[in-house]
Design a protein around this motif. Structure first.
Motif, PDB file in Angstrom:
ATOM      1  N   VAL A  69      -0.682  10.031  -2.802  1.00  5.32           N
ATOM      2  CA  VAL A  69      -1.583  11.164  -3.025  1.00  5.32           C
ATOM      3  C   VAL A  69      -0.864  12.475  -2.701  1.00  5.32           C
ATOM      4  O   VAL A  69      -0.950  13.449  -3.455  1.00  5.32           O
ATOM      5  CB  VAL A  69      -2.875  11.016  -2.190  1.00  5.32           C
ATOM      6  N   LEU A  70      -0.125  12.501  -1.592  1.00  8.90           N
ATOM      7  CA  LEU A  70       0.623  13.703  -1.203  1.00  8.90           C
ATOM      8  C   LEU A  70       1.719  14.032  -2.218  1.00  8.90           C
ATOM      9  O   LEU A  70       1.956  15.201  -2.527  1.00  8.90           O
ATOM     10  CB  LEU A  70       1.207  13.533   0.195  1.00  8.90           C
ATOM     11  N   ARG A  71       2.390  12.998  -2.730  1.00  6.88           N
ATOM     12  CA  ARG A  71       3.432  13.214  -3.758  1.00  6.88           C
ATOM     13  C   ARG A  71       2.822  13.778  -5.031  1.00  6.88           C
ATOM     14  O   ARG A  71       3.346  14.721  -5.626  1.00  6.88           O
ATOM     15  CB  ARG A  71       4.149  11.893  -4.088  1.00  6.88           C
ATOM     16  N   GLU A  72       1.718  13.185  -5.481  1.00  6.66           N
ATOM     17  CA  GLU A  72       1.066  13.638  -6.706  1.00  6.66           C
ATOM     18  C   GLU A  72       0.558  15.073  -6.579  1.00  6.66           C
ATOM     19  O   GLU A  72       0.495  15.794  -7.565  1.00  6.66           O
ATOM     20  CB  GLU A  72      -0.079  12.699  -7.081  1.00  6.66           C
ATOM     21  N   ALA A  73       0.208  15.485  -5.367  1.00  6.56           N
ATOM     22  CA  ALA A  73      -0.246  16.855  -5.135  1.00  6.56           C
ATOM     23  C   ALA A  73       0.932  17.824  -5.013  1.00  6.56           C
ATOM     24  O   ALA A  73       0.731  19.027  -4.948  1.00  6.56           O
ATOM     25  CB  ALA A  73      -1.095  16.906  -3.865  1.00  6.56           C
ATOM     26  N   GLY A  74       2.143  17.287  -4.962  1.00  6.49           N
ATOM     27  CA  GLY A  74       3.322  18.132  -4.849  1.00  6.49           C
ATOM     28  C   GLY A  74       3.604  18.621  -3.447  1.00  6.49           C
ATOM     29  O   GLY A  74       4.396  19.544  -3.250  1.00  6.49           O
ATOM     30  N   LEU A  75       2.975  18.016  -2.444  1.00  4.51           N
ATOM     31  CA  LEU A  75       3.195  18.428  -1.053  1.00  4.51           C
ATOM     32  C   LEU A  75       4.346  17.678  -0.398  1.00  4.51           C
ATOM     33  O   LEU A  75       4.882  18.127   0.608  1.00  4.51           O
ATOM     34  CB  LEU A  75       1.914  18.228  -0.235  1.00  4.51           C
ATOM     35  N   VAL A  76       4.721  16.537  -0.967  1.00  3.88           N
ATOM     36  CA  VAL A  76       5.756  15.684  -0.397  1.00  3.88           C
ATOM     37  C   VAL A  76       6.760  15.330  -1.493  1.00  3.88           C
ATOM     38  O   VAL A  76       6.381  15.113  -2.636  1.00  3.88           O
ATOM     39  CB  VAL A  76       5.116  14.404   0.205  1.00  3.88           C
ATOM     40  N   THR A  77       8.019  15.279  -1.116  1.00  2.00           N
ATOM     41  CA  THR A  77       9.071  14.851  -2.040  1.00  2.00           C
ATOM     42  C   THR A  77       9.712  13.580  -1.500  1.00  2.00           C
ATOM     43  O   THR A  77       9.581  13.262  -0.311  1.00  2.00           O
ATOM     44  CB  THR A  77      10.155  15.929  -2.215  1.00  2.00           C
ATOM     45  N   THR A  78      10.416  12.871  -2.376  1.00  2.00           N
ATOM     46  CA  THR A  78      11.095  11.646  -1.969  1.00  2.00           C
ATOM     47  C   THR A  78      12.564  11.704  -2.359  1.00  2.00           C
ATOM     48  O   THR A  78      12.942  12.410  -3.293  1.00  2.00           O
ATOM     49  CB  THR A  78      10.471  10.404  -2.647  1.00  2.00           C
ATOM     50  N   SER A  79      13.362  10.955  -1.607  1.00  2.00           N
ATOM     51  CA  SER A  79      14.772  10.767  -1.965  1.00  2.00           C
ATOM     52  C   SER A  79      15.163   9.354  -1.553  1.00  2.00           C
ATOM     53  O   SER A  79      14.715   8.848  -0.521  1.00  2.00           O
ATOM     54  CB  SER A  79      15.663  11.809  -1.288  1.00  2.00           C
ATOM     55  N   ARG A  80      15.957   8.727  -2.381  1.00  2.00           N
ATOM     56  CA  ARG A  80      16.369   7.351  -2.118  1.00  2.00           C
ATOM     57  C   ARG A  80      17.648   7.341  -1.297  1.00  2.00           C
ATOM     58  O   ARG A  80      18.576   8.092  -1.556  1.00  2.00           O
ATOM     59  CB  ARG A  80      16.582   6.606  -3.429  1.00  2.00           C
ATOM     60  N   ARG A  81      17.642   6.481  -0.275  1.00  2.00           N
ATOM     61  CA  ARG A  81      18.813   6.266   0.583  1.00  2.00           C
ATOM     62  C   ARG A  81      19.021   4.764   0.670  1.00  2.00           C
ATOM     63  O   ARG A  81      18.450   4.083   1.495  1.00  2.00           O
ATOM     64  CB  ARG A  81      18.553   6.875   1.959  1.00  2.00           C
ATOM     65  N   GLY A  82      19.874   4.252  -0.249  1.00  2.00           N
ATOM     66  CA  GLY A  82      20.047   2.799  -0.316  1.00  2.00           C
ATOM     67  C   GLY A  82      18.745   2.164  -0.752  1.00  2.00           C
ATOM     68  O   GLY A  82      18.176   2.519  -1.767  1.00  2.00           O
ATOM     69  N   ARG A  83      18.227   1.246   0.048  1.00  2.00           N
ATOM     70  CA  ARG A  83      16.945   0.613  -0.280  1.00  2.00           C
ATOM     71  C   ARG A  83      15.766   1.340   0.355  1.00  2.00           C
ATOM     72  O   ARG A  83      14.622   0.967   0.178  1.00  2.00           O
ATOM     73  CB  ARG A  83      16.946  -0.856   0.119  1.00  2.00           C
ATOM     74  N   TRP A  84      16.044   2.385   1.119  1.00  2.00           N
ATOM     75  CA  TRP A  84      15.005   3.142   1.799  1.00  2.00           C
ATOM     76  C   TRP A  84      14.619   4.365   0.981  1.00  2.00           C
ATOM     77  O   TRP A  84      15.427   4.941   0.264  1.00  2.00           O
ATOM     78  CB  TRP A  84      15.482   3.611   3.184  1.00  2.00           C
ATOM     79  N   ILE A  85      13.385   4.787   1.127  1.00  2.00           N
ATOM     80  CA  ILE A  85      12.927   6.032   0.522  1.00  2.00           C
ATOM     81  C   ILE A  85      12.541   6.966   1.655  1.00  2.00           C
ATOM     82  O   ILE A  85      11.728   6.616   2.513  1.00  2.00           O
ATOM     83  CB  ILE A  85      11.728   5.805  -0.419  1.00  2.00           C
ATOM     84  N   ASP A  86      13.155   8.126   1.665  1.00  2.00           N
ATOM     85  CA  ASP A  86      12.845   9.139   2.669  1.00  2.00           C
ATOM     86  C   ASP A  86      11.833  10.114   2.089  1.00  2.00           C
ATOM     87  O   ASP A  86      11.924  10.512   0.930  1.00  2.00           O
ATOM     88  CB  ASP A  86      14.108   9.896   3.089  1.00  2.00           C
ATOM     89  N   TYR A  87      10.876  10.515   2.902  1.00  2.00           N
ATOM     90  CA  TYR A  87       9.850  11.465   2.514  1.00  2.00           C
ATOM     91  C   TYR A  87      10.089  12.762   3.263  1.00  2.00           C
ATOM     92  O   TYR A  87      10.495  12.762   4.414  1.00  2.00           O
ATOM     93  CB  TYR A  87       8.454  10.921   2.854  1.00  2.00           C
ATOM     94  N   ALA A  88       9.833  13.881   2.582  1.00  2.00           N
ATOM     95  CA  ALA A  88      10.003  15.199   3.201  1.00  2.00           C
ATOM     96  C   ALA A  88       8.901  16.118   2.697  1.00  2.00           C
ATOM     97  O   ALA A  88       8.354  15.923   1.602  1.00  2.00           O
ATOM     98  CB  ALA A  88      11.369  15.780   2.849  1.00  2.00           C
ATOM     99  N   LEU A  89       8.584  17.108   3.494  1.00  2.00           N
ATOM    100  CA  LEU A  89       7.643  18.129   3.080  1.00  2.00           C
ATOM    101  C   LEU A  89       8.275  18.915   1.939  1.00  2.00           C
ATOM    102  O   LEU A  89       9.448  19.294   2.019  1.00  2.00           O
ATOM    103  CB  LEU A  89       7.353  19.044   4.273  1.00  2.00           C
ATOM    104  N   ALA A  90       7.560  19.136   0.860  1.00  2.00           N
ATOM    105  CA  ALA A  90       8.085  19.902  -0.274  1.00  2.00           C
ATOM    106  C   ALA A  90       8.421  21.312   0.190  1.00  2.00           C
ATOM    107  O   ALA A  90       7.751  21.866   1.073  1.00  2.00           O
ATOM    108  CB  ALA A  90       7.060  19.943  -1.398  1.00  2.00           C
ATOM    109  N   SER A  91       9.453  21.881  -0.394  1.00  3.47           N
ATOM    110  CA  SER A  91       9.922  23.195   0.046  1.00  3.47           C
ATOM    111  C   SER A  91       8.859  24.283  -0.093  1.00  3.47           C
ATOM    112  O   SER A  91       8.846  25.241   0.678  1.00  3.47           O
ATOM    113  CB  SER A  91      11.185  23.590  -0.713  1.00  3.47           C
ATOM    114  N   ASP A  92       7.937  24.120  -1.047  1.00  2.15           N
ATOM    115  CA  ASP A  92       6.901  25.133  -1.236  1.00  2.15           C
ATOM    116  C   ASP A  92       5.527  24.693  -0.725  1.00  2.15           C
ATOM    117  O   ASP A  92       4.522  25.357  -0.984  1.00  2.15           O
ATOM    118  CB  ASP A  92       6.807  25.508  -2.719  1.00  2.15           C
ATOM    119  N   ALA A  93       5.457  23.607   0.028  1.00  7.72           N
ATOM    120  CA  ALA A  93       4.169  23.058   0.463  1.00  7.72           C
ATOM    121  C   ALA A  93       3.383  24.045   1.322  1.00  7.72           C
ATOM    122  O   ALA A  93       2.189  24.270   1.087  1.00  7.72           O
ATOM    123  CB  ALA A  93       4.374  21.746   1.218  1.00  7.72           C
TER     124      ALA A  93
END
Length: 112
Positions: A69-93
């Protein structure tokens, strides 16, 4: 444990709506206690799901739902690190949440 509240968002992604509807939808996304706790953790530092679960003790499937829900709202971004997915607050959140508040100047008008 953090409890969640039921909020109907009428099936529209806050990132794809305009005007007051977009502001209301974005604030509804952030207002959920579970999502608010996730946003607080991600504001401190990016995290993987395993680290988020230590601070937001809910079942993994529910945490995944709230992150979606947070990703779809554009508040959270993801990045892949191997088999892990890291979540971060979007730069404009924070800017988008502030702009969604009543009385806040429109961020697009404030820019040169």
């Amino acid at each position: 444990m953090v409890d969640s509240i039921q909020v109907e968002v009428k099936g529209v992604s806050p990132a794809r709506t305009s005007g007051a509807d977009a502001s209301v939808s974005l604030l509804q996304v952030a207002a959920d206690p579970v999502r608010w706790a996730v946003l607080q953790q991600l504001a401190a530092q990016p995290s993987c799901v395993c680290n988020l679960q230590e601070h937001v003790p809910i079942p993994a499937n529910l945490l995944s739902y709230h992150l979606k829900v947070l990703r779809e709202a554009g508040l959270v971004t993801t990045s892949r690190r191997g088999r892990w997915i890291d979540y971060a607050l979007a730069s404009d959140a924070l800017e988008r949440l502030h702009a969604a508040l009543p009385g806040a100047p429109n961020s697009r008008e404030a820019r040169p």
